[in-house]
Write a protein that holds these residues in place. Structure first.
Motif, PDB file in Angstrom:
ATOM      1  N   UNK A  60      21.554  51.530  67.469  1.00 35.65           N
ATOM      2  CA  UNK A  60      20.930  51.270  68.773  1.00 35.65           C
ATOM      3  C   UNK A  60      21.369  52.276  69.841  1.00 35.65           C
ATOM      4  N   UNK A  61      22.215  53.215  69.457  1.00 35.57           N
ATOM      5  CA  UNK A  61      22.632  54.265  70.382  1.00 35.57           C
ATOM      6  C   UNK A  61      21.440  55.179  70.689  1.00 35.57           C
ATOM      7  N   UNK A  62      21.377  55.639  71.923  1.00 31.66           N
ATOM      8  CA  UNK A  62      20.245  56.487  72.351  1.00 31.66           C
ATOM      9  C   UNK A  62      20.086  57.722  71.482  1.00 31.66           C
ATOM     10  N   UNK A  63      21.201  58.372  71.150  1.00 31.29           N
ATOM     11  CA  UNK A  63      21.118  59.599  70.360  1.00 31.29           C
ATOM     12  C   UNK A  63      20.554  59.323  68.968  1.00 31.29           C
ATOM     13  N   UNK A  64      20.858  58.169  68.392  1.00 38.48           N
ATOM     14  CA  UNK A  64      20.307  57.827  67.077  1.00 38.48           C
ATOM     15  C   UNK A  64      18.800  57.608  67.193  1.00 38.48           C
ATOM     16  N   UNK A  65      18.411  56.849  68.201  1.00 37.48           N
ATOM     17  CA  UNK A  65      16.994  56.536  68.393  1.00 37.48           C
ATOM     18  C   UNK A  65      16.193  57.816  68.639  1.00 37.48           C
ATOM     19  N   UNK A  66      16.708  58.701  69.482  1.00 41.95           N
ATOM     20  CA  UNK A  66      15.954  59.900  69.839  1.00 41.95           C
ATOM     21  C   UNK A  66      15.949  60.967  68.744  1.00 41.95           C
ATOM     22  N   UNK A  67      17.058  61.092  67.998  1.00 39.30           N
ATOM     23  CA  UNK A  67      17.164  62.207  67.052  1.00 39.30           C
ATOM     24  C   UNK A  67      17.044  61.840  65.576  1.00 39.30           C
ATOM     25  N   UNK A  68      17.301  60.574  65.241  1.00 44.34           N
ATOM     26  CA  UNK A  68      17.399  60.245  63.813  1.00 44.34           C
ATOM     27  C   UNK A  68      16.532  59.078  63.343  1.00 44.34           C
ATOM     28  N   UNK A  69      16.173  58.181  64.233  1.00 42.22           N
ATOM     29  CA  UNK A  69      15.434  56.985  63.829  1.00 42.22           C
ATOM     30  C   UNK A  69      14.157  57.369  63.084  1.00 42.22           C
ATOM     31  N   UNK A  70      13.945  56.701  61.959  1.00 42.36           N
ATOM     32  CA  UNK A  70      12.746  56.942  61.157  1.00 42.36           C
ATOM     33  C   UNK A  70      12.871  58.113  60.199  1.00 42.36           C
ATOM     34  N   UNK A  71      13.957  58.850  60.277  1.00 37.63           N
ATOM     35  CA  UNK A  71      14.176  59.986  59.377  1.00 37.63           C
ATOM     36  C   UNK A  71      14.723  59.482  58.040  1.00 37.63           C
ATOM     37  N   UNK A  72      14.379  60.168  56.978  1.00 38.64           N
ATOM     38  CA  UNK A  72      14.944  59.885  55.655  1.00 38.64           C
ATOM     39  C   UNK A  72      16.156  60.790  55.489  1.00 38.64           C
ATOM     40  N   UNK A  73      17.345  60.267  55.797  1.00 39.49           N
ATOM     41  CA  UNK A  73      18.558  61.073  55.752  1.00 39.49           C
ATOM     42  C   UNK A  73      19.379  60.776  54.507  1.00 39.49           C
ATOM     43  N   UNK A  74      19.968  61.818  53.950  1.00 34.46           N
ATOM     44  CA  UNK A  74      20.894  61.636  52.838  1.00 34.46           C
ATOM     45  C   UNK A  74      22.210  61.099  53.398  1.00 34.46           C
TER      46      UNK A  74
END
Length: 113
Positions: A60-74
């Motif tokens: 729920x951190x802003x940086x996660x939402x803006x840069x990573x949310x919805x990404x398929x990350x290893x």
């Protein structure tokens, strides 16, 4: 030796610190926002916790939402995100030897004492 990875600005982290103080056992405090973890240290913590790296992320951190949310990350990419943005790391983390918990709630610390 017991170690708490602590963020003084976080109420849950302060509760974990207070819990350890009341237990009266010696412990070390690591303010991980001031003393960033290495990749090896973070990877070791995740292994001790027995969780996937994504489970340690504060999604729920802003940086996660803006840069990573919805990404398929290893797993490696998630760890790298936490290294780049330590505020993404869930807290507090308490380690006792080979065992660790995310102490939310603080009573979870009993599981590793």
């Amino acid at each position: 030796m017991i170690t708490i990875y602590h963020n003084p600005r976080c109420s849950k982290s302060r509760e974990g610190l207070q819990f350890l103080e009341l237990e009266g056992k010696p412990f070390t405090t690591v303010k991980y926002l001031n003393e960033p973890l290495t990749k090896e240290e973070l990877t070791t913590l995740i292994k001790k916790l027995g969780i996937a790296p994504i489970e340690l992320v504060r999604t729920k951190e802003k940086i996660w939402i803006s840069d990573y949310k919805g990404e398929e990350l290893t797993d490696s990419e998630v760890i790298e995100a936490m290294l780049q943005h330590p505020n993404l790391i869930e807290r507090p983390i308490v380690v006792n030897g080979d065992k660790a918990v995310v102490a939310r709630p603080a009573e979870k610390i009993k599981d590793i004492l």
